[in-house]
Scaffold this active site. Structure first.
Site, PDB file in Angstrom:
ATOM      1  N   CYS A   2       0.846  -1.211   0.000  1.00  0.00           N
ATOM      2  CA  CYS A   2       0.000   0.000   0.000  1.00  0.00           C
ATOM      3  C   CYS A   2       0.872   1.248   0.000  1.00  0.00           C
ATOM      4  O   CYS A   2       2.041   1.226   0.333  1.00  0.00           O
ATOM      5  CB  CYS A   2      -0.887   0.008   1.246  1.00  0.00           C
ATOM      6  SG  CYS A   2      -1.895  -1.459   1.397  1.00  0.00           S
ATOM      7  N   ARG A  27       3.884   1.303  -6.764  1.00  0.00           N
ATOM      8  CA  ARG A  27       3.832   0.255  -5.731  1.00  0.00           C
ATOM      9  C   ARG A  27       2.712  -0.735  -5.990  1.00  0.00           C
ATOM     10  O   ARG A  27       2.611  -1.773  -5.344  1.00  0.00           O
ATOM     11  CB  ARG A  27       3.664   0.899  -4.349  1.00  0.00           C
ATOM     12  CG  ARG A  27       4.807   1.779  -3.918  1.00  0.00           C
ATOM     13  CD  ARG A  27       4.447   2.634  -2.692  1.00  0.00           C
ATOM     14  NE  ARG A  27       4.203   1.851  -1.514  1.00  0.00           N
ATOM     15  CZ  ARG A  27       5.167   1.456  -0.654  1.00  0.00           C
ATOM     16  NH1 ARG A  27       6.414   1.769  -0.908  1.00  0.00           N
ATOM     17  NH2 ARG A  27       4.882   0.746   0.413  1.00  0.00           N
ATOM     18  N   TRP A  75      -3.063  -2.072  -1.700  1.00  0.00           N
ATOM     19  CA  TRP A  75      -2.699  -3.349  -2.340  1.00  0.00           C
ATOM     20  C   TRP A  75      -3.337  -4.399  -1.442  1.00  0.00           C
ATOM     21  O   TRP A  75      -2.857  -4.667  -0.338  1.00  0.00           O
ATOM     22  CB  TRP A  75      -1.181  -3.487  -2.402  1.00  0.00           C
ATOM     23  CG  TRP A  75      -0.700  -4.829  -2.843  1.00  0.00           C
ATOM     24  CD1 TRP A  75      -0.319  -5.866  -2.051  1.00  0.00           C
ATOM     25  CD2 TRP A  75      -0.574  -5.305  -4.188  1.00  0.00           C
ATOM     26  NE1 TRP A  75       0.029  -6.949  -2.797  1.00  0.00           N
ATOM     27  CE2 TRP A  75      -0.105  -6.637  -4.134  1.00  0.00           C
ATOM     28  CE3 TRP A  75      -0.801  -4.746  -5.441  1.00  0.00           C
ATOM     29  CZ2 TRP A  75       0.144  -7.414  -5.268  1.00  0.00           C
ATOM     30  CZ3 TRP A  75      -0.564  -5.504  -6.577  1.00  0.00           C
ATOM     31  CH2 TRP A  75      -0.095  -6.825  -6.480  1.00  0.00           C
ATOM     32  N   ASN A 101      -0.473   0.353   6.056  1.00  0.00           N
ATOM     33  CA  ASN A 101       0.248  -0.548   5.158  1.00  0.00           C
ATOM     34  C   ASN A 101       0.833  -1.636   6.037  1.00  0.00           C
ATOM     35  O   ASN A 101       1.568  -1.355   6.979  1.00  0.00           O
ATOM     36  CB  ASN A 101       1.365   0.186   4.408  1.00  0.00           C
ATOM     37  CG  ASN A 101       2.163  -0.774   3.528  1.00  0.00           C
ATOM     38  OD1 ASN A 101       1.654  -1.804   3.100  1.00  0.00           O
ATOM     39  ND2 ASN A 101       3.429  -0.446   3.279  1.00  0.00           N
ATOM     40  N   GLY A 102       0.468  -2.906   5.758  1.00  0.00           N
ATOM     41  CA  GLY A 102       0.994  -4.014   6.551  1.00  0.00           C
ATOM     42  C   GLY A 102      -0.092  -5.041   6.801  1.00  0.00           C
ATOM     43  O   GLY A 102      -1.118  -5.069   6.116  1.00  0.00           O
ATOM     44  N   GLU A 485      15.220 -22.445 -13.385  1.00  0.00           N
ATOM     45  CA  GLU A 485      14.872 -21.049 -13.067  1.00  0.00           C
ATOM     46  C   GLU A 485      16.044 -20.118 -13.366  1.00  0.00           C
ATOM     47  O   GLU A 485      15.861 -19.039 -13.930  1.00  0.00           O
ATOM     48  CB  GLU A 485      14.446 -20.935 -11.604  1.00  0.00           C
ATOM     49  CG  GLU A 485      14.155 -19.533 -11.106  1.00  0.00           C
ATOM     50  CD  GLU A 485      13.051 -18.809 -11.863  1.00  0.00           C
ATOM     51  OE1 GLU A 485      12.322 -19.445 -12.651  1.00  0.00           O
ATOM     52  OE2 GLU A 485      12.956 -17.571 -11.706  1.00  0.00           O
ATOM     53  N   LYS A 489      15.874 -16.998 -15.980  1.00  0.00           N
ATOM     54  CA  LYS A 489      16.224 -15.615 -15.608  1.00  0.00           C
ATOM     55  C   LYS A 489      17.217 -15.042 -16.612  1.00  0.00           C
ATOM     56  O   LYS A 489      17.074 -13.926 -17.081  1.00  0.00           O
ATOM     57  CB  LYS A 489      16.831 -15.574 -14.196  1.00  0.00           C
ATOM     58  CG  LYS A 489      15.857 -15.738 -13.074  1.00  0.00           C
ATOM     59  CD  LYS A 489      14.918 -14.583 -12.858  1.00  0.00           C
ATOM     60  CE  LYS A 489      13.581 -14.632 -13.497  1.00  0.00           C
ATOM     61  NZ  LYS A 489      12.616 -15.625 -13.316  1.00  0.00           N
ATOM     62  N   GLU A 492      15.684 -14.553 -20.267  1.00  0.00           N
ATOM     63  CA  GLU A 492      14.582 -13.601 -20.471  1.00  0.00           C
ATOM     64  C   GLU A 492      15.022 -12.147 -20.300  1.00  0.00           C
ATOM     65  O   GLU A 492      14.368 -11.239 -20.798  1.00  0.00           O
ATOM     66  CB  GLU A 492      13.395 -13.917 -19.581  1.00  0.00           C
ATOM     67  CG  GLU A 492      13.562 -13.682 -18.109  1.00  0.00           C
ATOM     68  CD  GLU A 492      12.243 -13.926 -17.348  1.00  0.00           C
ATOM     69  OE1 GLU A 492      11.174 -13.592 -17.866  1.00  0.00           O
ATOM     70  OE2 GLU A 492      12.321 -14.466 -16.249  1.00  0.00           O
ATOM     71  N   HIS A 508      23.328 -37.855 -21.523  1.00  0.00           N
ATOM     72  CA  HIS A 508      22.317 -38.279 -22.524  1.00  0.00           C
ATOM     73  C   HIS A 508      22.146 -37.244 -23.618  1.00  0.00           C
ATOM     74  O   HIS A 508      21.113 -37.204 -24.275  1.00  0.00           O
ATOM     75  CB  HIS A 508      20.989 -38.541 -21.807  1.00  0.00           C
ATOM     76  CG  HIS A 508      21.074 -39.603 -20.768  1.00  0.00           C
ATOM     77  ND1 HIS A 508      21.201 -40.942 -21.066  1.00  0.00           N
ATOM     78  CD2 HIS A 508      21.116 -39.522 -19.416  1.00  0.00           C
ATOM     79  CE1 HIS A 508      21.272 -41.646 -19.944  1.00  0.00           C
ATOM     80  NE2 HIS A 508      21.228 -40.802 -18.928  1.00  0.00           N
ATOM     81  N   LYS A 607       4.395  -8.818 -18.259  1.00  0.00           N
ATOM     82  CA  LYS A 607       4.418  -9.254 -16.861  1.00  0.00           C
ATOM     83  C   LYS A 607       3.336 -10.297 -16.606  1.00  0.00           C
ATOM     84  O   LYS A 607       3.520 -11.209 -15.836  1.00  0.00           O
ATOM     85  CB  LYS A 607       4.207  -8.053 -15.928  1.00  0.00           C
ATOM     86  CG  LYS A 607       4.296  -8.398 -14.452  1.00  0.00           C
ATOM     87  CD  LYS A 607       5.639  -8.992 -14.083  1.00  0.00           C
ATOM     88  CE  LYS A 607       5.692  -9.508 -12.668  1.00  0.00           C
ATOM     89  NZ  LYS A 607       6.890 -10.314 -12.385  1.00  0.00           N
TER      90      LYS A 607
END
Ligand code: AGP
Length: 612
Positions: A2, A27, A75, A101-102, A485, A489, A492, A508, A607
């Site tokens: 937030c 944010r 948020w 916020n929290g 992963e 990263k 991309e 193999h 995104k």
């Protein structure tokens, strides 16, 4: 996360609040609201959606000459993103409002207690509890009432409080969520982040945990929340420009989000695990013990990085809960002849909660009678609304296209879910669960401690390897998904061709690729397949290959056979996926930077892939 903005001084309040909230839009939010004192009471205007809708709603108030107030962009973490749940929230009288916020962890028990005492709640949020709690203690001292209320609340907060009877005063306080104060002659500012202050002042005070501030046109007093004693704070001068400030001083959102991972992991397990008891709390999971006990199989549905998280989750659930797990690419799952029924639990994993293939797979599984529990970072997103329950990651908005903190938060949610399922099926003792919880709780500190050194090492690696055109990433067991992963990263954001592979598969096929031009990144923790990984590294070296290894601090044997080695702490095997991911994120980031790539907005990528 937030966004909070507060002001008291001589400027017209609406322009200050709206300008500040716009500077905090990065944010991420799904609703917004403002409040100010007028004619002895408080005006509160809140809207769902973007700030433009709030501005429309404020048209009729353009003439207000108030010079104090609070603003908030929400948020959502508890309660759907609606106008009713938007901040500011008020007490029963409407004379006192709070922005927050929290996460107030004990909000449910506090809400029950306050309701029993006659308070009437109007929203689903944890924040509204604070407004009624302050009301409960308020007589004529707003500061004392806020302190008493915060003594009852547990969790994380940055708050702003305004009381109609003290229209020229704001009260602020923080614990675990950021709050910065702006200082200028005849006025005072508060905000979740520096960008909101920059048009007015660069002289700031960063509140620390357990501190509160009383803001008025004559200045700011800082006090202890617990004792009320005055606290002397240092005024700092911000040198950032607005763009840098949005990234909290980091060069890119991706880097900021890599460094936010300790908090993201902490916020995801906060309130869900009880240290020392083995208790796991997932009230939002949406399925009961009866369903969990009869499960024959679990199917993870996901794409990209989220699919890698599912591959890690498979190991934990099969080991601890003894339930067979399949990890399906959603884009493949949805076109196959599926063996899904009511004895299968389908778990879509998605940061955005809007990925088209994952959503399509969810709907097919649901039609076939499967229970659906999603793991998602965006409250109220489509996937969560179509699930029986959701285990939310509390990573906060992830702005960088390349997923980082959302991934380690997904791992955190999966770790907790695996323990929860194991307990529900009596497959794990409280003692064992407590031990695993202790291991999980140690993670934020481990990552926080090692981030700077890992970053330094990755800068050096980038200088040496950024011109390479191909990389091969190798891992075994829990580290195989991390190899995938790490490769994702790199590819991309740097556009270098990079493949992740199960290390056992080297012979193999991929071993034919080994030469002095293609760096091989091998993840070699001190686990039960260590010797196998050492053999893989030797295989590469014997063919004049280049090996960058990630291994334990002090592993001299591995260091001797590596061209370069990133040292990681020796930890319990089950948390190695968290630890070994972070240097790979930093390596991809620094290589992409060295290649001049747009790290936050890589070419061709979105995104959230809401198309098929
Ligand atoms: C990861 O860095 C990518 N941005 C991408 O693979 C992403 O993980 C994938 O599109 C899934 O997105 P979701 O988690 O929002 O469903």
């Amino acid at each position: 996360m937030c966004g909070i903005v507060g002001y008291v001084g001589y400027r017209k309040i609406l322009s200050v609040l709206m300008d500040g909230l716009k500077r905090l839009e990065y944010r991420g939010y799904d609703s917004a609201g403002v409040t100010w004192p007028e004619h002895g009471s408080l005006v509160r205007v809140r809207t769902r959606g973007k700030l433009s809708r709030l501005e429309e709603a404020l048209e009729e108030h353009r003439g207000t000459d108030s010079t104090a107030g609070l603003g908030h962009t929400r948020w959502a973490t508890h309660g759907e993103p609606t106008q009713q749940n938007a901040h500011p929230h008020s007490d029963c009288t409407g004379e006192l409002v709070v922005v927050h916020n929290g996460i107030i962890e004990n909000y449910y028990s506090l809400r029950e207690q306050l309701t029993a005492e006659g308070h009437k709640f109007k929203s689903e949020t944890d924040t509204e509890v604070l407004a009624h709690l302050i009301e409960k203690y308020l007589q004529d001292d707003i500061e004392a009432a806020v302190r008493k209320a915060l003594a009852d609340a547990s969790g994380a907060y940055a708050i702003g409080v305004l009381w109609a009877r003290r229209p020229d005063v704001l009260v602020a306080a923080r614990k675990h969520s950021p709050l910065v104060l702006g200082i200028s002659e005849g006025e005072a500012f508060m905000a979740s982040d520096v960008p909101a202050l920059l048009p007015y002042t660069r002289d700031v005070i960063f509140l620390d945990d357990g501190e509160m501030a009383i803001l008025s046109g004559s200045g700011i007093n800082i006090r202890s929340v617990t004792t009320g004693d005055d606290i002397e704070k240092t005024v700092q001068q911000i040198s950032w420009d607005a763009s840098m400030a949005e990234k909290a001083g980091y060069k890119h959102f991706m880097l900021k989000e890599i460094y936010e991972q300790p908090d993201a992991i902490l916020n995801t397990f906060r309130g869900r695990v009880v240290p020392g008891t083995g208790e796991i709390r997932l009230p939002e999971i949406g399925i009961g013990r009866e369903v969990i006990s009869r499960l024959k199989r679990i199917v993870f549905l996901a794409c990209g990085t989220s699919w890698h998280a599912g591959l890690v989750g498979k190991y934990w659930i099969e080991k601890w809960a003894k339930i067979p797990v399949e990890v399906d690419l959603a884009s493949e799952f949805r076109y196959r002849d599926l063996l899904i029924d009511q004895d299968v639990l389908t778990i879509p994993i998605s940061q955005s909660g809007e990925t088209a293939d994952t959503l399509a797979g969810l709907r097919i599984a649901k039609e076939r009678g499967s229970s659906i529990v999603s793991i998602c970072n965006v409250l109220g997103s489509t996937i969560t609304r179509e699930s029986d329950g959701t285990v939310y990651t509390h990573a906060g908005p992830e702005i960088g296209v390349a997923s980082t903190k959302a991934f380690t938060s997904q791992l955190t949610a999966l770790f907790i879910l695996a323990l929860f399922l194991a307990k529900e099926r009596n497959a794990m003792t409280d003692e064992d669960a407590s031990e695993k919880i202790g291991t999980l709780i140690s993670l934020p500190g481990i990552i926080e401690k090692h981030l700077p050194e890992w970053h330094n090492q990755c800068r050096d690696l980038a200088d040496e390897f950024y011109t390479k055109s191909d990389f091969l990433y190798l891992g075994r067991h829990l580290q195989f998904p991390i190899a995938l992963e790490g490769a994702l990263k790199l590819k991309e954001i740097s556009y270098i061709h990079a493949e992740g592979y199960a290390a056992g598969e080297m012979k193999h096929g991929p071993i034919a690729l080994i030469d002095r031009n293609m760096p091989v990144v091998a993840i070699v923790p001190g686990d039960h397949v260590y010797e196998k990984m050492i053999s893989n590294v030797e295989e590469v070296k014997s063919r004049r290959g280049i090996v960058i290894t990630l291994g334990r601090e002090g592993d001299e044997e591995l260091k001797r056979i590596s061209n370069a080695m990133i040292a990681c702490p020796d930890a319990e095997a089950e948390i190695n996926p968290f630890i070994y991911t972070v240097p790979l994120q930093l390596m991809a980031y620094e290589i992409a930077l060295a290649r001049g790539c747009d790290v936050d907005q890589p070419r061709n990528l979105a995104k959230s892939v809401t198309v098929e």
